[in-house]
Each structure stands twice: as structure tokens, then as C-alpha cells.
Design a protein around this motif. Structure first.
Motif, PDB file in Angstrom:
ATOM      1  N   ALA A  59       0.849  -1.198   0.000  1.00 27.58           N
ATOM      2  CA  ALA A  59       0.000   0.000   0.000  1.00 27.58           C
ATOM      3  C   ALA A  59       0.879   1.242   0.000  1.00 27.58           C
ATOM      4  N   GLU A  60       1.525   1.477  -1.131  1.00 27.76           N
ATOM      5  CA  GLU A  60       2.401   2.635  -1.263  1.00 27.76           C
ATOM      6  C   GLU A  60       1.834   3.596  -2.290  1.00 27.76           C
ATOM      7  N   PRO A  61       1.471   4.799  -1.904  1.00 29.76           N
ATOM      8  CA  PRO A  61       0.901   5.743  -2.859  1.00 29.76           C
ATOM      9  C   PRO A  61       1.912   6.157  -3.899  1.00 29.76           C
ATOM     10  N   ARG A 110      -5.632   8.517  -2.304  1.00 27.83           N
ATOM     11  CA  ARG A 110      -6.869   8.496  -1.528  1.00 27.83           C
ATOM     12  C   ARG A 110      -7.836   7.494  -2.134  1.00 27.83           C
ATOM     13  N   VAL A 111      -8.774   7.021  -1.309  1.00 29.92           N
ATOM     14  CA  VAL A 111      -9.707   5.983  -1.748  1.00 29.92           C
ATOM     15  C   VAL A 111     -11.125   6.369  -1.364  1.00 29.92           C
ATOM     16  N   ILE A 112     -12.050   6.177  -2.308  1.00 33.66           N
ATOM     17  CA  ILE A 112     -13.478   6.341  -2.060  1.00 33.66           C
ATOM     18  C   ILE A 112     -14.122   4.972  -2.241  1.00 33.66           C
ATOM     19  N   VAL A 113     -14.806   4.486  -1.213  1.00 32.78           N
ATOM     20  CA  VAL A 113     -15.467   3.187  -1.262  1.00 32.78           C
ATOM     21  C   VAL A 113     -16.948   3.420  -1.546  1.00 32.78           C
ATOM     22  N   SER A 173      -7.356   8.296   3.284  1.00 32.93           N
ATOM     23  CA  SER A 173      -6.077   8.041   2.628  1.00 32.93           C
ATOM     24  C   SER A 173      -5.922   6.543   2.393  1.00 32.93           C
ATOM     25  N   LEU A 174      -4.972   6.187   1.546  1.00 37.83           N
ATOM     26  CA  LEU A 174      -4.735   4.778   1.248  1.00 37.83           C
ATOM     27  C   LEU A 174      -4.458   3.977   2.514  1.00 37.83           C
ATOM     28  N   ASP A 175      -3.565   4.486   3.368  1.00 35.98           N
ATOM     29  CA  ASP A 175      -3.222   3.764   4.592  1.00 35.98           C
ATOM     30  C   ASP A 175      -4.420   3.636   5.528  1.00 35.98           C
ATOM     31  N   GLU A 176      -5.228   4.681   5.620  1.00 36.44           N
ATOM     32  CA  GLU A 176      -6.405   4.626   6.493  1.00 36.44           C
ATOM     33  C   GLU A 176      -7.376   3.546   6.038  1.00 36.44           C
ATOM     34  N   ILE A 177      -7.625   3.477   4.746  1.00 35.08           N
ATOM     35  CA  ILE A 177      -8.584   2.505   4.228  1.00 35.08           C
ATOM     36  C   ILE A 177      -8.047   1.079   4.358  1.00 35.08           C
ATOM     37  N   ALA A 202     -25.451   9.487   7.604  1.00 39.19           N
ATOM     38  CA  ALA A 202     -24.729  10.586   6.958  1.00 39.19           C
ATOM     39  C   ALA A 202     -23.245  10.245   6.865  1.00 39.19           C
ATOM     40  N   LEU A 203     -22.584  10.792   5.862  1.00 36.69           N
ATOM     41  CA  LEU A 203     -21.145  10.610   5.710  1.00 36.69           C
ATOM     42  C   LEU A 203     -20.455  11.638   6.591  1.00 36.69           C
ATOM     43  N   LEU A 204     -19.956  11.185   7.722  1.00 38.31           N
ATOM     44  CA  LEU A 204     -19.375  12.079   8.720  1.00 38.31           C
ATOM     45  C   LEU A 204     -17.892  11.804   8.874  1.00 38.31           C
ATOM     46  N   GLY A 205     -17.115  12.864   9.079  1.00 35.86           N
ATOM     47  CA  GLY A 205     -15.686  12.659   9.245  1.00 35.86           C
ATOM     48  C   GLY A 205     -14.974  13.890   9.742  1.00 35.86           C
ATOM     49  N   ASP A 206     -13.663  13.897   9.537  1.00 36.24           N
ATOM     50  CA  ASP A 206     -12.843  15.005  10.027  1.00 36.24           C
ATOM     51  C   ASP A 206     -12.484  15.935   8.878  1.00 36.24           C
ATOM     52  N   ASP A 207     -11.741  17.000   9.200  1.00 33.25           N
ATOM     53  CA  ASP A 207     -11.397  17.999   8.182  1.00 33.25           C
ATOM     54  C   ASP A 207     -10.238  17.559   7.291  1.00 33.25           C
ATOM     55  N   LYS A 208      -9.714  16.359   7.498  1.00 33.43           N
ATOM     56  CA  LYS A 208      -8.632  15.843   6.663  1.00 33.43           C
ATOM     57  C   LYS A 208      -9.143  14.923   5.557  1.00 33.43           C
ATOM     58  N   GLY A 209     -10.453  14.749   5.477  1.00 29.63           N
ATOM     59  CA  GLY A 209     -11.025  13.944   4.408  1.00 29.63           C
ATOM     60  C   GLY A 209     -11.366  12.529   4.789  1.00 29.63           C
ATOM     61  N   ARG A 210     -11.129  12.157   6.045  1.00 29.38           N
ATOM     62  CA  ARG A 210     -11.498  10.815   6.529  1.00 29.38           C
ATOM     63  C   ARG A 210     -12.964  10.836   6.901  1.00 29.38           C
ATOM     64  N   ALA A 211     -13.774   9.926   6.321  1.00 29.69           N
ATOM     65  CA  ALA A 211     -15.211   9.959   6.585  1.00 29.69           C
ATOM     66  C   ALA A 211     -15.805   8.558   6.443  1.00 29.69           C
ATOM     67  N   VAL A 212     -16.878   8.303   7.206  1.00 29.38           N
ATOM     68  CA  VAL A 212     -17.574   7.016   7.183  1.00 29.38           C
ATOM     69  C   VAL A 212     -19.071   7.273   7.284  1.00 29.38           C
ATOM     70  N   ALA A 213     -19.844   6.489   6.521  1.00 26.95           N
ATOM     71  CA  ALA A 213     -21.299   6.562   6.603  1.00 26.95           C
ATOM     72  C   ALA A 213     -21.802   5.281   7.255  1.00 26.95           C
ATOM     73  N   CYS A 214     -21.909   5.286   8.568  1.00 25.89           N
ATOM     74  CA  CYS A 214     -22.313   4.080   9.294  1.00 25.89           C
ATOM     75  C   CYS A 214     -22.862   4.466  10.660  1.00 25.89           C
ATOM     76  N   HIS A 215     -24.007   3.861  11.032  1.00 26.93           N
ATOM     77  CA  HIS A 215     -24.580   4.133  12.355  1.00 26.93           C
ATOM     78  C   HIS A 215     -23.815   3.422  13.459  1.00 26.93           C
TER      79      HIS A 215
END
Length: 332
Positions: free
Chosen positions: A3-5, A234-237, A248-252, A315-328
Motif C-alpha cells: 500500500a504505497e501511494p 486516496r480511496v473512495i469506497v 487516505s490509502l493507509d487509512e482505508i 450521513a457521511l461524517l468525518g474530520d477535516d482531513k477527508g477521513r469519513a464514514v457513513a455508518c450508524h
């Protein structure tokens, strides 16, 4: 699976900003929603991967941005590229953008290249149409780009027809064509699907190098997490037309939050695991997109589902760095 960008994300403002994009198609049984309120940004020199199962809406996002949506489709929301709105723009106005500052690599180069035209004519046509170059000037630029994408004997082979190239070489021709005008944004729709593993690795290395050297913003659509791991920053699922998770790649890869992301990773072979067990599958089938439904599209297949998941889309909620998840159940 490494997992190297390929290239560090640029901190500057987005080259392309997509907000609340929704795509619907009219079928005999009514309108169906293929993409539901998707938002993301692309920055210079950044490679963003959009991953998900077949039918998740990945390719329709790119086709809509290029103005290539099928006749029975409609698109709403906003997609701003260099201050210009792309969605639902007249074809003649889009023609000034497509192929010059915004390009696309399609999944099957044999159906994307004209089988009746020499490669030289197809490449030079891009430059004469968008940059006003003479045919002689365009030919030299095209040869130089074929050499850059590592086609051997480019000066001789540029005179050949598409069927005289192998699958991997045709894909290199498509990449060269997409990059001829040095676009600011490059879309790639499953660009390595039909290629063997060795050629696939070469194409991905080439795309990463070009994104880094030319500072092109790249959005790549794929169902292959190996492609994502090798190429993306970066990755969008995506699932059921909705963003389930992004980061980010590492986060996902190393800290997935959404049950669907975890399921995708668990069903993919990895070379960096010390203990090898049986691959796990995600039970059930993707939900058919037959109109709006109130809850999470992944709810029928999710082992962590609660009553709220069926009744309310998270809702897709996350931080100001672009990390976000849509899950209850799981969140950032």
C-alpha cells in the motif's frame, strides 16, 4: 499487497470539485438511482481511487463528468472544473474541454480505438483539433508520447492499425492519446481489466509515473483493491451508489471503519499477512437499485446492522482531513 501511494497529495485547491452528484436512469418500470449524492475533490498530482462491486455506480460518475451519460440518464448536482460547471453542459462546449484539459482512458482499448484508422491518424487528430498543430508537428509530438509510454520502435509502429498491437500496447496507445494535450484531469475506467498481471503492473507503474511527473489529477475506477494499493493516494469506497467510506490509502487499508470496506479487504488475497486463512466473502447480493430506499444500501448484507440501518441512511461524517464514514455503528 503493498500500500504505497504513487504520489503525495497536493495541498492546493481542488482542480475538480464534485458536490451532491446524483445519476438516474429511466427504465420501463420507472426511474432508478445509480448514484446518490456523491461528493469528492481532485487535486493536482493526486490519484484518487473509486472502488466498489459491479453496479455500484463507479463508471457512471466518470461518464457523467465527461458528458457521456446514456440517453436515458439524467444527472444533477455540481461538478466544477476550473470554474466551469461540467454537468449537463452542451456537447459543443464540452468538446473544447474533453481531450484537452480533461481526458479519459476507457476499459477496452480495442473498442475505443477506431479499427479502420492508423494509430498515427488517431493521435494526430487530437492535437490538430485541440491545439491547432500542423500534421507534421502533431506526428512528432505523438511519437514522443508513444516513446514516453514505452512503446518500442514508436516511429515505425505509429503507422500501424490497432489490431496490430497487443492488448497491453493498445492500452499504452490509449494512455498516450489521453495525455497528448497534457490534461489537468485524467479519468481511468478499469484500465487494466483485460490485461495479464505482468502487463497490468507495467501500466499501473506508467500511470503513477505520469501522474507524478505531469502533475495530472487522476481518478481511477476499479473493483480491484490491488490496483488501488499500487496506484492511489486516496480511496473512495462506493456501494449502492453511495459513499460508504473515504480516506487516505493507509487509512482505508490498515484502519477500515465501514463493514463493507472490511468485507472487501477480507475477500482480497494479501501478500503482507503472516497467517493465511480462507478468504471470506460478503454474504448476499448487492441490492438492486430500484428507486429510493430509506436506509443504508448495505444493510441487508451487514452483520452489524441494527434497526436504525433499515430506516435511516447514515450521513457521511468525518474530520477535516477527508477521513469519513457513513455508518450508524462504526464512525471516525
Amino acid at each position: 499487497m503493498s500500500a504505497e501511494p504513487a504520489a503525495a497529495a497536493s495541498p492546493n485547491r481542488p482542480v475538480l470539485s464534485v458536490q451532491d452528484m446524483s445519476i438516474q436512469f429511466k427504465l420501463p418500470q420507472g426511474w432508478i438511482t445509480a448514484v446518490d449524492r456523491v461528493s469528492f475533490d481532485l487535486r493536482q498530482g493526486e490519484v484518487v481511487g473509486i472502488v466498489g462491486e459491479s453496479g455500484s455506480g463507479k463508471s457512471q460518475i466518470l461518464l457523467s463528468l465527461m458528458g457521456l451519460l446514456a440517453g436515458n440518464g439524467r444527472c444533477s448536482g455540481s461538478a466544477v472544473f476550473e470554474g466551469q460547471q461540467l454537468l449537463n453542459r452542451p456537447p459543443k462546449e464540452l468538446d473544447a474541454i474533453r481531450g484537452s484539459t480533461m481526458s479519459m482512458i476507457f476499459q477496452d482499448p480495442m473498442t475505443s480505438l477506431n479499427p479502420y484508422m492508423r494509430v498515427s491518424d488517431q493521435l494526430t487528430e487530437v492535437l490538430t483539433a485541440h491545439q491547432g498543430k500542423s500534421k507534421a508537428e502533431a506526428l512528432e509530438v505523438a511519437i514522443e508520447m508513444l516513446e514516453r509510454v514505452r512503446i518500442p520502435e514508436a516511429r515505425r509502429r505509429i503507422r500501424l492499425y490497432p489490431h496490430e498491437f497487443s492488448g497491453g500496447m493498445r492500452q499504452r496507445v490509449m494512455i498516450a492519446m489521453a495525455l497528448l494535450c497534457r490534461p489537468e484531469v485524467l479519468f481511468a475506467d478499469e484500465p487494466t481489466t483485460a490485461l495479464d498481471v505482468t502487463v497490468q503492473a507495467q501500466i499501473l507503474e506508467l500511470m503513477a509515473e505520469l501522474a507524478r511527473d505531469m502533475r495530472t489529477a487522476v481518478a481511477i475506477v476499479t473493483h480491484d483493491l490491488g490496483v488501488i494499493a499500487r496506484l492511489c493516494d486516496r480511496v473512495i469506497v462506493l456501494y449502492g451508489g453511495r459513499i460508504m467510506e473515504q480516506g487516505s490509502l493507509d487509512e482505508i487499508f490498515y484502519d477500515p471503519k465501514h463493514p463493507y470496506t472490511k468485507g472487501l479487504l477480507a475477500s482480497t488475497p494479501r501478500l503482507d499477512e503472516k497467517v493465511h486463512g480462507e478468504l471470506r466473502t460478503i454474504p448476499g447480493q448487492p441490492r438492486a437499485a430500484m428507486g429510493d430506499f430509506p436506509g443504508c444500501p448495505f444493510e441487508p448484507r451487514c452483520a452489524l446492522r441494527i434497526d436504525r440501518c433499515r430506516a435511516e441512511m447514515p450521513a457521511l461524517l468525518g474530520d477535516d482531513k477527508g477521513r469519513a464514514v457513513a455508518c450508524h455503528v462504526s464512525g471516525v
